[in-house]
Design a protein around this motif. Structure first.
Motif, short mmCIF file in Angstrom:
data_model
loop_
_atom_site.label_atom_id
_atom_site.label_comp_id
_atom_site.label_asym_id
_atom_site.label_seq_id
_atom_site.Cartn_x
_atom_site.Cartn_y
_atom_site.Cartn_z
N UNK A 1 -11.98 -3.62 -16.54
CA UNK A 1 -10.61 -3.77 -16.98
C UNK A 1 -10.25 -5.18 -17.42
N UNK A 2 -11.09 -6.15 -17.15
CA UNK A 2 -10.80 -7.49 -17.61
C UNK A 2 -11.15 -7.68 -19.08
N UNK A 3 -11.91 -6.75 -19.63
CA UNK A 3 -12.31 -6.82 -21.04
C UNK A 3 -11.49 -5.81 -21.83
N UNK B 1 -6.37 2.46 -17.35
CA UNK B 1 -5.00 2.01 -17.15
C UNK B 1 -4.58 2.28 -15.72
N UNK B 2 -4.10 1.26 -15.04
CA UNK B 2 -3.58 1.41 -13.68
C UNK B 2 -2.07 1.37 -13.71
N UNK B 3 -1.47 1.96 -12.69
CA UNK B 3 -0.01 1.97 -12.60
C UNK B 3 0.51 0.55 -12.46
N UNK B 4 1.72 0.32 -12.95
CA UNK B 4 2.33 -1.00 -12.84
C UNK B 4 2.79 -1.22 -11.40
N UNK C 1 -3.76 -5.54 -4.88
CA UNK C 1 -4.40 -5.79 -6.16
C UNK C 1 -3.75 -4.91 -7.23
N UNK C 2 -3.70 -5.36 -8.48
CA UNK C 2 -3.15 -4.52 -9.55
C UNK C 2 -4.08 -3.38 -9.96
#
Length: 577
Positions: free
Chosen positions: A243-245, A253-256, A519-520
């Motif tokens: 997810x960093x790239x 996609x993770x929830x906000x 963590x996000x």
């Protein structure tokens, strides 16, 4: 250049570091660590691999810096010195260390590393006591590093008949070569020559020092709030790296989330050290269970039970008084470990000792209350089948009055109690009626069981229906209910978990509960799958259930799916297909 943190909720700025209070001179280390982000990039690695490798480095460094900013009290002076040594080495050496950290902890041939590391220098890591290099002193240890093919080649050199020999037998035969001494050549000389030949095949080997490896594992446990030891010691999460790239094809996609890291999970260094010790022990016993090594598992009973008894006598499960934090205490892990030891004792047919252990687990209410139903169910089964039916009846009544014993196990215990006595003497009529209303109805279907011989390794059980068709158990059940007009699908529990995730989306990702979002990159709060999830959100959950009863379920499903399906937002238990 790497200029910002992987984790967005801890922005890396020098101003923030300077504002931090002094903790064991941690600011010296953190200041140095942030200066590292301003270093010029070097052409240590090939262009096509630089992004991935630096992402690993970024995650590793972010983990260290984030933990040190707020939880440096969990580390002693020696550990902080190791961190400082790691910060002072070159970026090339840092990348190499992280590469070894992600591998299984054993002697690793330098030739087996990726080609991008072939020109790297191990001397800096060795000088700082971060790795060991070629420090193997016994021929037995060297020879175990050889592959089967290499063992065969070596056996041919010593004229050993290797046909039909497996690897352990080849090892034994080669070690027996040392016994062929004579007046001309001694055993020591033969052994030295054998070792030299093995070393020439293997080349240089390296391994992380145990204390540094344990330290950085500790950092990840604190950073990620890990409550179960990861399989194969994989502490660096590939999902986060992906997810960093932004251009990665597997980016998710993770929830906000409103991330809220709290530094009160562990009050003292001894607390986290004890927690990690029992995490390791639990992982070790789990592996022994998989190998069916029951004796070794059961031998650890007193090692866990005696200190657990002292902890179970406490009134609160965590020093802060926040129930959810007990998940990150040694007592919680010990309770889980005792469950593993029970499994081994049951396999060894130590029924009375197993019952005694289950009784102790049931008599405490600090840890793993959601497993009380399982403990009672197993306890009544052992009493009923092997020890004392009258005592089994008494424990059944005790279990049915326990609010933590939920539907599945209540039904099982009730059926056992009914078998013990049809009239249920001594059980209040209202309790009997209530339990009967909760009891899960059982339907028994009879079929002929056969074995599928398509696989040589496993025999999958299948059933033969009335028409002579061979079906798996699930398909057989679906076909049975089709006769009564039902339509079904074999999906394990995915349908229920998906519906739950959609309907309770706003509650799952509610950030008002302290410490549950660390963590996000979380698909669920940290207290999910614990007994504290409902109690912490009881008002919200009860209101949601009332809304569903009033017919709002369809509207909730439509709203959530329209919002989250286009991005395939990750949520625990939710399947979009």
């Amino acid at each position: 250049m790497i200029r910002q943190s992987l984790i967005s909720f801890t922005p890396i700025t020098k101003a923030k570091v300077e504002d931090q209070p002094v903790k064991k001179q941690v600011n010296i280390y953190t200041q140095k660590s942030f200066d590292m982000y301003d270093r010029d990039e070097s052409l240590y690695i090939k262009e096509e691999n630089s992004t991935q490798q630096k992402t690993y480095l970024e995650q590793f460094l972010t983990c260290i810096y984030t933990v040190l900013l707020d939880e440096s009290h969990l580390f002693n002076e020696d550990e902080l010195n190791i961190v400082q040594a790691f910060q002072l080495i070159s970026e090339e050496s840092q990348l190499l260390y992280i590469k070894l950290f992600n591998r299984k902890w054993k002697w690793i041939r330098t030739s087996s590393l990726d080609p991008i590391f072939s020109s790297f220098n191990f001397s800096e890591l060795k000088e700082n006591n971060l790795i060991l290099s070629n420090e193997i002193h016994k021929c037995e240890e060297w020879i175990r590093l050889l592959t089967k093919t290499e063992l065969v080649s070596l056996a041919q050199l010593y004229h050993i008949k290797h046909h039909s020999l497996n690897k352990p037998r080849l090892l034994q035969k080669l070690l027996e070569v040392r016994e062929h001494s004579s007046l001309i050549i001694s055993r020591t000389e033969i052994e030295e020559k054998l070792c030299d030949r093995i070393k020439s095949i293997i080349g240089d080997v390296v391994m992380l020092t145990e204390n540094t490896r344990n330290l950085f594992q500790k950092f990840f446990i604190i950073f990620e709030r890990i409550s179960i030891w990861p399989d194969k010691d994989q502490f660096m999460l590939n999902s986060i790296l992906t997810n960093t790239n932004n251009d990665h094809p597997c980016k998710r996609t993770f929830a906000k989330l409103n991330v809220n890291r709290l530094s009160i999970f562990w009050a003292r260094r001894s607390d986290v050290e004890e927690f990690i010790h029992y995490l390791k022990l639990e992982h070790k016993l789990r592996l022994l269970l998989e190998e069916e090594n029951w004796d070794d598992v059961s031998s650890h009973l007193n090692e866990v039970l005696i200190p657990w008894r002292l902890i179970a006598q406490q009134k609160e499960s965590h020093v802060t008084g926040i129930p959810f934090f007990s998940v990150f205490t040694a007592g919680w892990v010990m309770t889980r470990t005792l469950g593993l030891i029970y499994q081994a004792m049951f396999r060894l047919k130590l029924y009375q000792q197993s019952v005694n252990l289950l009784e102790e687990l049931c008599n405490q209410r600090l840890f793993y209350c959601r497993r009380r139903g399982l403990w009672y169910d197993e306890r009544t089964k052992l009493l009923d089948c092997y020890i004392d039916k009258l005592q089994a009846r008494r424990v059944c009544k005790e279990a049915l009055s326990d609010p933590y014993v939920k539907t599945h196990h209540r039904s099982s215990i009730l059926r056992r109690l009914k078998r013990l006595t049809n009239k249920l003497p001594g059980v209040p009529l209202e309790l009997m009626n209530t339990e009967l209303s909760y009891a899960i109805r059982n339907t028994t279907i009879y079929a002929v069981k056969i074995a599928n011989e398509s696989s040589k390794q496993t025999l999958r059980v299948q059933l033969l229906d009335e028409e002579g068709e061979t079906l798996h158990v699930e398909d057989y059940a679906l076909k049975y209910y089709e006769k009564f007009g039902w339509k079904g699908k074999h999906s394990e529990t995915s349908v229920f978990t998906t519906i739950f995730g959609i309907l309770f989306w706003d509650i799952l990702f509610d950030s008002s509960i302290p410490g549950v979002f660390n963590s996000p990159f979380q698909s669920a709060p940290l207290d999910y799958k614990t007994e504290y999830f409902y109690h912490s959100r009881q008002v919200m959950i009860d209101a949601k259930l009332k809304s569903i009863e009033n017919g709002d379920a369809c509207n909730i499903i439509i709203q959530v799916c329209e919002r989250e399906r286009p991005t395939q937002t990750i949520c625990v238990g939710k399947f979009y297909d």
